[in-house]
Design an enzyme around this catalytic site. Structure first.
Site, PDB file in Angstrom:
ATOM      1  N   ARG A  91       0.756  -1.095  -0.299  1.00  0.00           N
ATOM      2  CA  ARG A  91      -0.300  -0.200   0.361  1.00  0.00           C
ATOM      3  C   ARG A  91       1.084   1.308   0.193  1.00  0.00           C
ATOM      4  O   ARG A  91       0.521   2.055   0.360  1.00  0.00           O
ATOM      5  CB  ARG A  91      -0.939   0.351   1.125  1.00  0.00           C
ATOM      6  CG  ARG A  91      -0.393  -0.472   2.378  1.00  0.00           C
ATOM      7  CD  ARG A  91      -0.693   0.042   3.841  1.00  0.00           C
ATOM      8  NE  ARG A  91      -0.473  -0.072   4.459  1.00  0.00           N
ATOM      9  CZ  ARG A  91      -0.890  -0.282   6.208  1.00  0.00           C
ATOM     10  NH1 ARG A  91      -1.295   0.556   6.531  1.00  0.00           N
ATOM     11  NH2 ARG A  91       0.242  -0.696   7.468  1.00  0.00           N
ATOM     12  N   LYS A 111       1.961   6.296   1.250  1.00  0.00           N
ATOM     13  CA  LYS A 111       1.747   5.250   1.562  1.00  0.00           C
ATOM     14  C   LYS A 111       0.252   5.342   2.226  1.00  0.00           C
ATOM     15  O   LYS A 111      -0.227   5.946   2.371  1.00  0.00           O
ATOM     16  CB  LYS A 111       2.023   5.076   3.038  1.00  0.00           C
ATOM     17  CG  LYS A 111       1.798   3.829   4.271  1.00  0.00           C
ATOM     18  CD  LYS A 111       2.970   3.192   5.766  1.00  0.00           C
ATOM     19  CE  LYS A 111       2.027   2.523   6.100  1.00  0.00           C
ATOM     20  NZ  LYS A 111       2.933   2.487   7.393  1.00  0.00           N
ATOM     21  N   ASP A 123      -6.280  -3.552   0.300  1.00  0.00           N
ATOM     22  CA  ASP A 123      -7.136  -2.482  -0.393  1.00  0.00           C
ATOM     23  C   ASP A 123      -5.894  -1.649  -1.122  1.00  0.00           C
ATOM     24  O   ASP A 123      -6.427  -0.732  -1.498  1.00  0.00           O
ATOM     25  CB  ASP A 123      -8.147  -2.006   0.187  1.00  0.00           C
ATOM     26  CG  ASP A 123      -7.850  -1.233   1.269  1.00  0.00           C
ATOM     27  OD1 ASP A 123      -6.921  -1.210   1.892  1.00  0.00           O
ATOM     28  OD2 ASP A 123      -8.679  -1.037   1.964  1.00  0.00           O
ATOM     29  N   ASP A 246      10.446  -7.425   8.618  1.00  0.00           N
ATOM     30  CA  ASP A 246      10.118  -6.207   7.341  1.00  0.00           C
ATOM     31  C   ASP A 246       9.971  -4.883   8.091  1.00  0.00           C
ATOM     32  O   ASP A 246       9.630  -3.981   7.319  1.00  0.00           O
ATOM     33  CB  ASP A 246       8.643  -7.234   6.478  1.00  0.00           C
ATOM     34  CG  ASP A 246       7.430  -7.066   7.702  1.00  0.00           C
ATOM     35  OD1 ASP A 246       7.748  -7.903   8.725  1.00  0.00           O
ATOM     36  OD2 ASP A 246       6.456  -6.635   7.588  1.00  0.00           O
ATOM     37  N   ASP A 256       7.861   2.462  10.215  1.00  0.00           N
ATOM     38  CA  ASP A 256       6.337   1.659  10.352  1.00  0.00           C
ATOM     39  C   ASP A 256       5.513   1.511  11.733  1.00  0.00           C
ATOM     40  O   ASP A 256       5.464   0.673  13.207  1.00  0.00           O
ATOM     41  CB  ASP A 256       6.817  -0.268  10.276  1.00  0.00           C
ATOM     42  CG  ASP A 256       6.466  -0.087   8.164  1.00  0.00           C
ATOM     43  OD1 ASP A 256       6.697   0.718   7.811  1.00  0.00           O
ATOM     44  OD2 ASP A 256       6.520  -0.974   7.788  1.00  0.00           O
TER      45      ASP A 256
END
Ligand code: AMP
Ligand code: MG
Length: 467
Positions: A91, A111, A123, A246, A256
């Site tokens: 995304r 993002k 999505d 990750d 993140d």
């Protein structure tokens, strides 16, 4: 076009199998949430040309600026310890890189910018809540002196995102020294793609470890950066919440911001993430997990070495330095919080006694340390003996005040800012952002609610990944 971003996209020049060219998917009706003018200037960009309708369209993904080569990056990762052979930007798209006036190359990425070949079942979108959370948390961490990705802009999309309910969509423009993760190396190692791995290692060394000159030296420097980064997190009561490989930046930035939080009441076993049922990423587990992630990084680098058996021994020795580096960084950071510029090995006991007392009394992490710095130690829950021993060490309270923030972005206030934003009121978000980005000298007029720990009815114990 008035808007000019001097892109130079070195990652897009790497072997094509490391990414997919992918344009952001346009959105219906973009609207401004925030533009970070200071960061724009750090990047060498003119805030006035960004704060235009054209800038809005760029940050929404509706217009691709000249010079951009939008790509979605490939990576893999261990999620809660389980290997996932393919993740990647599901995304996000990287618009490109710019080299700022400081000579530092940084990624500019969107993002929440729509589906990519790595979206799996998702999505490709983000809703307003996680965008606001990441904006506030990453800018606060930067202001606290912690290496972190940053937020250049946030825009609403005018579209709904379906989660537990229909929620307003948003896009965050994230700036990072790079988005190279431990998982970026892992995916190539797992595929036996040694040429790709070599290209990525050379790119990473040139970009993030220019003094390294060799793969073992890159690993050694990465270990040192992680040790210091995690010691900084610990010294602020920061819980990342989802330290998967990750989500571990090789450059050493915090990246993140998902189910993360600053602790209110101190406890080493504190966990916020609703999916972290075993406490794998609890506050006190973070150094161990960082080491585990480093070991995965080292494993992925082994195929680059001519003598692999020897490399395993050499890398093991390098990784084993983490414990000492971390302990030493921890002592320096917590020592400074107590006003000790040159903490001694014996001071470790003093710090640990304080933390034990804080955990026993549910003491507020931020306020307990700040009270010490302000020479009012009672709230920390320590006794007269401890205070006498501490004073005996002749603490430098200026140092303590410079290392213990007055305000941190407390979870319940982030949640309140998100609730207001969803209802159309961005004022709490902007006010909070202003306060937590001056953590050592906030505006006294605004302070009240930002320094108080949550009342029992305000407490938020759980965070959600918010994807
Ligand atoms: P995260 O938990 O945010 O670190 O994401 C883990 C992986 O899931 C990454 O590969 C993300 O790109 C992907 N991902 C997370 N949310 C979505 C989403 N809404 N649509 C597509 N991919 C997603
Ligand atoms: Mg991630």
């Amino acid at each position: 076009m008035t808007l000019h971003i001097p892109f130079d996209n070195s990652y897009a020049r790497l072997p094509a199998r490391l990414f997919t060219e992918q344009a952001p998917v346009p959105v219906a009706a973009p609207g401004w949430i925030a533009l970070n003018e200071g960061l724009a200037r750090d990047l060498g960009l003119d805030p006035a040309t960004l704060h235009t309708d054209e800038g809005l369209q760029v940050f929404a993904g509706n217009v691709i600026p000249e010079g951009s080569t939008p790509i979605a990056q490939l990576y893999a990762g261990h999620q809660f310890g389980s290997w996932n052979p393919q993740l990647g930007d599901g995304r996000q798209v990287l618009l490109g890189e710019v080299v700022g006036p400081d000579g530092i190359r940084r990624d500019i990425a969107l993002k929440g910018s729509g589906r990519t070949p790595y979206s799996r079942m998702g999505d490709g979108r983000a809703w307003l809540g996680p965008v606001i959370r990441e904006y506030i948390m990453s800018e606060a961490m930067h202001a606290l002196g912690v290496p972190s990705t940053r937020a250049l802009a946030a825009v609403s999309t005018g579209e709904e995102v379906i989660r537990e309910a229909a929620l307003p969509g948003a896009v965050l423009t994230r700036v990072a020294q790079s988005h190279i993760r431990v998982g970026t190396f892992q995916v190539l190692a797992a595929r036996g793609d040694h040429e790709g791995l070599r290209a990525l290692a050379d790119h990473t060394m040139a970009r993030h470890f220019p003094t390294a000159g060799s793969v073992p030296e890159m690993l050694a420097q990465m270990v040192a950066r992680q040790a210091d980064l995690i010691a900084q997190w610990m010294s602020l009561g920061f819980i990342h919440g989802v330290m998967n490989t990750d989500n571990c930046s090789v450059a050493g930035e915090t990246i993140d911001y998902g189910p993360c939080a600053m602790m209110d009441a101190y406890h080493p076993a504190r966990v916020f993430s609703s999916i972290d049922v075993h406490g794998r990423y609890a506050y006190g587990a973070q150094p161990q997990v960082a080491l585990w992630n480093i070991a995965q990084f080292a494993t992925a680098l082994v195929p680059l070495m001519p003598d692999q058996a020897r490399a395993v021994d050499d890398f093991t020795a390098i990784i084993n330095r983490f414990a000492d580096l971390y302990q030493s960084a921890w002592l320096t950071r917590f020592g400074a919080k107590l006003g000790l510029a040159e903490p001694r090995a014996e001071d470790r006991g003093l710090i640990e006694d304080l933390l034990t007392a804080m955990a026993r009394d549910d003491a507020d992490f931020t306020n307990s340390f700040r009270a010490l710095a302000d020479d009012a130690p009672e709230p920390a829950g320590v006794d007269a003996d401890w205070i006498a021993a501490w004073r005996d060490r002749a603490p430098d309270l200026d140092l303590a005040r410079a290392t213990n923030p007055v305000v941190v972005p407390r979870l319940h206030l982030i949640e309140a800012a998100i609730t207001a934003a969803v209802a159309g009121d961005l004022a709490p978000f902007h006010e909070m952002l202003g306060v937590v980005t001056r953590p050592f000298h906030p505006d006294p007029a605004l302070l009240g609610r930002y320094v108080a720990p949550p009342e029992p009815h305000e407490k938020v114990d759980k965070t959600f990944c918010g994807t």
